[in-house]
Design a protein around this motif. Structure first.
Motif, short mmCIF file in Angstrom:
data_model
loop_
_atom_site.label_atom_id
_atom_site.label_comp_id
_atom_site.label_asym_id
_atom_site.label_seq_id
_atom_site.Cartn_x
_atom_site.Cartn_y
_atom_site.Cartn_z
N PHE A 164 96.92 48.05 54.70
CA PHE A 164 96.17 48.66 53.60
C PHE A 164 95.28 49.78 54.13
O PHE A 164 95.33 50.92 53.65
CB PHE A 164 95.33 47.58 52.92
N SER A 165 94.47 49.48 55.13
CA SER A 165 93.48 50.42 55.63
C SER A 165 94.12 51.61 56.34
O SER A 165 93.70 52.76 56.16
CB SER A 165 92.51 49.72 56.58
N LEU A 166 95.14 51.34 57.14
CA LEU A 166 95.82 52.43 57.84
C LEU A 166 96.53 53.34 56.85
O LEU A 166 96.49 54.57 56.98
CB LEU A 166 96.82 51.86 58.85
N GLY A 167 97.14 52.76 55.84
CA GLY A 167 97.85 53.55 54.84
C GLY A 167 96.95 54.46 54.04
O GLY A 167 97.36 55.54 53.59
N LEU A 168 95.70 54.05 53.85
CA LEU A 168 94.74 54.85 53.09
C LEU A 168 93.97 55.85 53.96
O LEU A 168 93.17 56.63 53.43
CB LEU A 168 93.74 53.93 52.38
N ASP B 90 94.79 60.06 59.19
CA ASP B 90 95.33 60.55 57.92
C ASP B 90 96.81 60.80 58.10
O ASP B 90 97.22 61.86 58.61
CB ASP B 90 94.58 61.82 57.50
N ILE B 91 97.63 59.83 57.71
CA ILE B 91 99.07 59.91 57.93
C ILE B 91 99.68 61.05 57.13
O ILE B 91 100.53 61.80 57.63
CB ILE B 91 99.74 58.56 57.57
N LYS B 92 99.27 61.20 55.90
CA LYS B 92 99.86 62.22 55.02
C LYS B 92 99.66 63.62 55.58
O LYS B 92 100.58 64.44 55.58
CB LYS B 92 99.24 62.10 53.62
N ASN B 93 98.45 63.90 56.04
CA ASN B 93 98.13 65.24 56.54
C ASN B 93 98.20 65.37 58.05
O ASN B 93 97.88 66.42 58.61
CB ASN B 93 96.74 65.65 56.05
N ALA C 1 102.43 50.49 56.55
CA ALA C 1 101.31 51.37 56.22
C ALA C 1 101.80 52.78 55.92
O ALA C 1 101.34 53.43 54.96
CB ALA C 1 100.30 51.40 57.36
N VAL C 2 102.73 53.29 56.72
CA VAL C 2 103.28 54.63 56.51
C VAL C 2 104.00 54.69 55.16
O VAL C 2 103.85 55.65 54.39
CB VAL C 2 104.23 55.01 57.66
#
Length: 332
Positions: free
Chosen positions: A161-165, A171-174, A322-323
């Motif tokens: 949860f925390s890693l995904g957010l 910041d995985i998305k960016n 998470a990813v």
């Protein structure tokens, strides 16, 4: 009669058999129910509002309550041996108090309050984070009523949860990272399934020793104390290494910086004081990475995971989850 004596006399075979849960359809509640049902040892009752439309798993009894009617809550809790409370952050603050008071009236021996997360036995870190310090009142209220005993479940933050957010500064998305200090401070963190299994194994313990010579682990050992559960003891750098493996990227593909954790904490606190709720999340997470190791309960407390026979988990497996959560925009 002491709480321990009251508790012991409430169990015919020295084991928990009947458990009531508030929040069975919630994220952590659903994992707990799943683990409890898989054990095959318990009769589970979902305590839910009379107007709730949440779906309840098969094999779970439902009892509906009115939070404005104390007697309806007491009636729903009659005969229960454990009350587990899981609630979202938006739940009315007095609901937990009403449940605790009804549990005392119904003589429920054990209450697991909405206590999942960091180590609230650590006074310094608890007082630094307002939402953690606020939880003290519920434990104190249980003790003051003098009927039930509380057990706090300390899991650390939810890993996937925390890693995904992006709450761990990654910041995985960016594809950007902010390391707190040198990024090597380790914390204890748990997956959702591990937390569910931990509660199920805890409640599968016998309640009290068989005799004075019996030194085996019992539920009474945790009366008015915390049980410490964990999946991984990792630093930000170790988390990033896992993310790089899962995403098949290298550090050159990411923007990486380092900042003093105290500075980030102070900025979050200032935001929160100015009415920005995101600042509270910054305070909550960065406090775990302070050099006092308050977030590393494996080091400071010792985990109960091995005592409960919980499985060893694969870090990359849950990093992948998470990813995927991040890519799908899942925020619960």
């Amino acid at each position: 009669m002491s709480n321990a004596s009251q508790n012991s006399s409430s169990f015919n075979n020295n084991h928990v058999e009947r458990i009531a849960i508030v929040g069975v359809a919630g994220t952590i509640g659903s994992y707990m129910v799943d683990a409890l049902l898989k054990s095959g040892n318990f009769k589970i009752t979902a305590i839910t509002r009379s107007d709730s439309t949440s779906q309840v798993p098969a094999g779970v009894e439902v009892k509906r309550i009115d939070y404005d009617n104390h007697d309806s809550i007491v009636e729903a809790l009659q005969g229960q041996q454990v009350l587990i409370i899981t609630m979202g952050t938006r739940a009315p603050r007095d609901h937990q108090t009403k449940l605790i008071e009804a549990a005392a009236a119904a003589k429920v021996p054990f209450v697991i309050p909405n206590e999942f997360g960091g180590d609230n036995a650590d006074v310094a870190s608890r007082e630094d984070v307002i939402i953690n310090s606020a939880k003290t009142q519920y434990r104190d209220h249980i003790e003051k009523l003098g009927v039930s005993s509380w057990i706090g479940i300390c899991t650390g933050f939810w890993y996937e949860f925390s890693l995904g957010l992006g709450n761990y500064g990654i910041d995985i998305k960016n594809r950007s990272v902010t390391f707190y200090d040198d990024g090597n401070t380790r914390i204890t963190t748990s997956t959702f399934p591990q937390a569910g299994r931990g509660v199920a194994e805890l409640l599968s313990l016998k309640v009290s020793p068989d005799n004075e010579q019996d030194t085996s682990l019992c539920l009474d050992n945790y009366k008015n104390k915390f049980a410490y559960i964990g999946s991984f003891v990792v630093s930000q750098r170790e988390m990033l290494d896992s993310v790089l493996r899962v995403t098949n990227t290298t550090e050159q593909d990411w923007k990486i910086e380092s900042r003093p954790v105290q500075d980030v904490f102070n900025e979050g606190l200032q935001k929160f004081q100015n009415g920005d709720f995101t600042g509270l999340m910054t305070v909550l997470y960065t406090r775990a990475f302070f050099k006092d190791n308050a977030g590393n309960t494996s080091l400071t407390r010792g985990l109960d995971s091995d005592k409960f026979g919980l499985p060893k988990e694969d870090l990359d497996e849950y990093t992948k989850i998470a990813v995927e959560r991040c890519e799908k925009g899942i925020t619960y």
